[in-house]
Design a protein around this motif. Structure first.
Motif, PDB file in Angstrom:
ATOM      1  N   VAL A  44      36.981  35.840  51.070  1.00 47.33           N
ATOM      2  CA  VAL A  44      37.899  36.440  49.977  1.00 47.33           C
ATOM      3  C   VAL A  44      37.838  35.569  49.290  1.00 47.33           C
ATOM      4  O   VAL A  44      37.175  35.542  47.853  1.00 47.33           O
ATOM      5  N   LEU A  45      38.124  33.794  49.069  1.00 50.03           N
ATOM      6  CA  LEU A  45      38.271  32.960  48.379  1.00 50.03           C
ATOM      7  C   LEU A  45      37.680  32.768  47.390  1.00 50.03           C
ATOM      8  O   LEU A  45      37.183  33.794  45.869  1.00 50.03           O
ATOM      9  N   ILE A  46      36.231  32.629  47.963  1.00 49.03           N
ATOM     10  CA  ILE A  46      34.889  32.281  47.321  1.00 49.03           C
ATOM     11  C   ILE A  46      34.631  33.315  46.670  1.00 49.03           C
ATOM     12  O   ILE A  46      33.618  33.401  45.732  1.00 49.03           O
ATOM     13  N   SER A  47      34.925  34.875  47.468  1.00 51.57           N
ATOM     14  CA  SER A  47      33.751  35.980  46.661  1.00 51.57           C
ATOM     15  C   SER A  47      34.640  36.290  45.227  1.00 51.57           C
ATOM     16  O   SER A  47      34.130  37.149  44.446  1.00 51.57           O
ATOM     17  N   VAL A  48      36.396  35.878  45.154  1.00 54.40           N
ATOM     18  CA  VAL A  48      36.940  36.297  43.732  1.00 54.40           C
ATOM     19  C   VAL A  48      36.791  35.624  43.149  1.00 54.40           C
ATOM     20  O   VAL A  48      36.549  35.930  41.863  1.00 54.40           O
ATOM     21  N   TRP A  84      43.302  39.886  28.948  1.00 58.66           N
ATOM     22  CA  TRP A  84      43.335  38.268  29.898  1.00 58.66           C
ATOM     23  C   TRP A  84      44.432  38.019  30.301  1.00 58.66           C
ATOM     24  O   TRP A  84      44.320  37.832  32.207  1.00 58.66           O
ATOM     25  N   VAL A  85      45.819  38.935  29.591  1.00 52.63           N
ATOM     26  CA  VAL A  85      46.914  39.013  30.943  1.00 52.63           C
ATOM     27  C   VAL A  85      47.146  39.745  31.939  1.00 52.63           C
ATOM     28  O   VAL A  85      47.618  39.197  33.558  1.00 52.63           O
ATOM     29  N   VAL A  86      46.216  40.997  32.053  1.00 50.81           N
ATOM     30  CA  VAL A  86      46.616  41.174  32.361  1.00 50.81           C
ATOM     31  C   VAL A  86      45.269  41.439  34.198  1.00 50.81           C
ATOM     32  O   VAL A  86      45.497  41.132  35.062  1.00 50.81           O
ATOM     33  N   ILE A  87      44.211  41.327  33.699  1.00 53.43           N
ATOM     34  CA  ILE A  87      42.941  40.429  34.758  1.00 53.43           C
ATOM     35  C   ILE A  87      44.423  39.226  35.420  1.00 53.43           C
ATOM     36  O   ILE A  87      43.588  39.276  36.724  1.00 53.43           O
ATOM     37  N   THR A  88      43.953  38.069  34.823  1.00 55.30           N
ATOM     38  CA  THR A  88      43.846  37.286  35.897  1.00 55.30           C
ATOM     39  C   THR A  88      45.231  37.321  36.265  1.00 55.30           C
ATOM     40  O   THR A  88      46.038  37.186  37.102  1.00 55.30           O
ATOM     41  N   THR A  89      46.848  38.071  35.967  1.00 56.74           N
ATOM     42  CA  THR A  89      47.841  38.214  36.975  1.00 56.74           C
ATOM     43  C   THR A  89      47.971  39.070  37.387  1.00 56.74           C
ATOM     44  O   THR A  89      48.499  39.011  39.088  1.00 56.74           O
ATOM     45  N   VAL A  90      46.914  39.743  37.423  1.00 57.87           N
ATOM     46  CA  VAL A  90      46.365  41.073  38.994  1.00 57.87           C
ATOM     47  C   VAL A  90      46.022  40.064  39.552  1.00 57.87           C
ATOM     48  O   VAL A  90      46.345  40.104  41.563  1.00 57.87           O
ATOM     49  N   THR A  91      44.363  39.266  39.292  1.00 54.09           N
ATOM     50  CA  THR A  91      43.872  38.943  40.537  1.00 54.09           C
ATOM     51  C   THR A  91      45.118  37.836  40.930  1.00 54.09           C
ATOM     52  O   THR A  91      45.078  37.620  42.503  1.00 54.09           O
ATOM     53  N   VAL A  92      46.020  36.973  40.741  1.00 54.40           N
ATOM     54  CA  VAL A  92      47.180  35.949  41.214  1.00 54.40           C
ATOM     55  C   VAL A  92      47.793  36.954  42.247  1.00 54.40           C
ATOM     56  O   VAL A  92      47.748  36.504  43.122  1.00 54.40           O
ATOM     57  N   LEU A 111      45.777  37.878  45.390  1.00 56.81           N
ATOM     58  CA  LEU A 111      45.871  36.905  45.918  1.00 56.81           C
ATOM     59  C   LEU A 111      46.579  36.142  47.157  1.00 56.81           C
ATOM     60  O   LEU A 111      46.371  36.045  47.939  1.00 56.81           O
ATOM     61  N   ALA A 112      47.675  36.509  46.060  1.00 52.80           N
ATOM     62  CA  ALA A 112      49.115  35.682  46.765  1.00 52.80           C
ATOM     63  C   ALA A 112      49.442  36.602  47.773  1.00 52.80           C
ATOM     64  O   ALA A 112      49.461  36.508  48.780  1.00 52.80           O
ATOM     65  N   GLY A 113      49.390  37.828  46.983  1.00 50.45           N
ATOM     66  CA  GLY A 113      49.771  39.168  48.440  1.00 50.45           C
ATOM     67  C   GLY A 113      49.247  38.846  49.839  1.00 50.45           C
ATOM     68  O   GLY A 113      49.340  39.334  50.900  1.00 50.45           O
ATOM     69  N   GLY A 122      47.248  36.057  50.340  1.00 51.32           N
ATOM     70  CA  GLY A 122      47.634  35.274  51.357  1.00 51.32           C
ATOM     71  C   GLY A 122      48.676  35.257  52.574  1.00 51.32           C
ATOM     72  O   GLY A 122      48.731  35.453  53.511  1.00 51.32           O
ATOM     73  N   THR A 123      49.631  35.121  52.317  1.00 48.01           N
ATOM     74  CA  THR A 123      50.680  35.469  52.888  1.00 48.01           C
ATOM     75  C   THR A 123      50.357  36.888  54.246  1.00 48.01           C
ATOM     76  O   THR A 123      51.415  36.496  54.469  1.00 48.01           O
ATOM     77  N   TYR A 124      49.963  38.379  53.304  1.00 53.32           N
ATOM     78  CA  TYR A 124      49.648  39.037  54.177  1.00 53.32           C
ATOM     79  C   TYR A 124      49.192  38.354  55.696  1.00 53.32           C
ATOM     80  O   TYR A 124      49.472  38.441  57.145  1.00 53.32           O
ATOM     81  N   GLU A 125      47.832  37.624  55.330  1.00 51.15           N
ATOM     82  CA  GLU A 125      47.386  36.806  56.346  1.00 51.15           C
ATOM     83  C   GLU A 125      48.068  35.783  57.564  1.00 51.15           C
ATOM     84  O   GLU A 125      48.029  35.687  57.829  1.00 51.15           O
ATOM     85  N   LEU A 126      48.770  34.952  56.489  1.00 53.16           N
ATOM     86  CA  LEU A 126      50.007  34.049  57.048  1.00 53.16           C
ATOM     87  C   LEU A 126      50.487  35.068  58.114  1.00 53.16           C
ATOM     88  O   LEU A 126      51.040  33.927  59.013  1.00 53.16           O
ATOM     89  N   VAL A 127      51.504  36.136  57.734  1.00 54.91           N
ATOM     90  CA  VAL A 127      51.899  36.266  58.776  1.00 54.91           C
ATOM     91  C   VAL A 127      51.840  37.181  59.796  1.00 54.91           C
ATOM     92  O   VAL A 127      52.226  37.319  61.050  1.00 54.91           O
ATOM     93  N   GLN A 128      50.466  37.407  59.545  1.00 58.87           N
ATOM     94  CA  GLN A 128      49.585  38.252  60.339  1.00 58.87           C
ATOM     95  C   GLN A 128      49.244  37.648  60.747  1.00 58.87           C
ATOM     96  O   GLN A 128      49.258  38.369  62.724  1.00 58.87           O
TER      97      GLN A 128
END
Ligand SMILES: [Cu+2]
Length: 276
Positions: free
Chosen positions: A50-54, A96-104, A107-109, A111-117
């Motif tokens: 997923v990370l390398i695809s993004v 620029w601000v919207v795309i980078t913010t949404v992407t980050v 990805l944070a969401g 990563g957190t989901y994967e860790l918890v699950q």
């Protein structure tokens, strides 16, 4: 008519990204370590895919932008010149601000989901905040690190201590990683798990084995002179092979059990009895 550089660039970027992203996900993703030796290993491969695809469209954006600028903006003599200014363009700033913010944030969401699950533990001591759903049925195995080898105890089988790690297939295992002396790190590469081994600490990490396999074990924390030689291999075997293996270990190592301390979640270093 002036060339619409922005439009041309965006179209080229979208087309290239649409072609390259699935190719990267399929061909690079499947080659990412550590393979599918356990549920946790497969999970890591998926996360990294997923990370390398993004990151593929992001990398293409940077490289294509560089290539486009170098080839498109030239003086009649061939020297590289400035293109039209984008500084102060509020549309680009907003995008620029919207795309980078949404992407980050996505990805944070993720990563957190994967860790918890997955609830794999591995760095939170004896009581990880998140555990696998079936953790109550997990088979307990203790990993004891010392300079410069690992040994393993099976509390379910009388606390027998053995020099090589053998695990049953298709089973959820709860590894209790600890150390007798310096800090070490238990790393079973193909199983996709790594956990700190600290003296006096019962560090829990879960692994769900899949099919039988031979896996490598390394100490992953500089722990003294022979750290580099602190490696071994372990095996995931069929359930009946595991049962007969445990029986053999119990009869082979049974006579020396009386020299060992009883099974505990951690042990105090005792040079007279255990270390060295
Ligand atoms: Cu070590």
């Amino acid at each position: 008519m002036p060339v619409a550089h922005g439009k041309r660039f965006v179209v080229a970027w979208l087309v290239l990204s649409a072609i390259a992203t699935p190719l990267v996900a399929i061909f690079v993703g499947s080659a990412i370590p550590p393979g599918d030796g356990s549920t946790q290993a497969t999970g890591q491969v998926f996360d990294n895919t997923v990370l390398i695809s993004v990151s593929t469209p992001v990398s293409i954006f940077v490289l294509l932008f560089l290539g486009y600028v170098l080839s498109s903006f030239r003086s009649p003599g061939g020297a590289v010149v400035d293109g039209p200014p984008i500084r102060g363009d509020s549309r680009i700033q907003l995008l620029w601000v919207v795309i980078t913010t949404v992407t980050v944030l996505c990805l944070a969401g993720f990563g957190t989901y994967e860790l918890v699950q997955n609830g794999a533990g591995g760095g939170q001591g004896p009581d990880p905040a998140f555990q696998p759903a079936a953790y109550k049925q997990a088979l307990d195995v203790q990993v004891i690190a010392q300079q410069w080898e690992f040994t393993y105890r099976y509390p379910t089988y009388g606390g027998v201590e053995v020099p090589h790690l053998v695990l049953p297939d298709h089973t959820l295992i709860r590894l209790h990683v600890t150390s007798l002396d310096a800090i070490h790190s238990f790393w079973a590469y193909q199983l996709g798990i790594k956990a700190d081994a600290n003296p006096g600490v019962d560090n829990v990490v879960y692994v769900s084995t899949k099919n039988p396999l031979k896996f490598e074990i390394h100490c992953a924390e500089l722990c003294g002179l022979w750290h580099g030689y602190m490696f071994d291999s372990g095996n995931v075997v069929g359930k009946s092979a595991f049962a007969s293996w445990v029986k053999r270990q119990q009869s082979y190592f049974g006579p020396v059990m009386k020299y060992l301390p009883p099974y505990a979640t951690s042990y105090l270093p005792d040079p007279q009895k255990r270390a060295g």
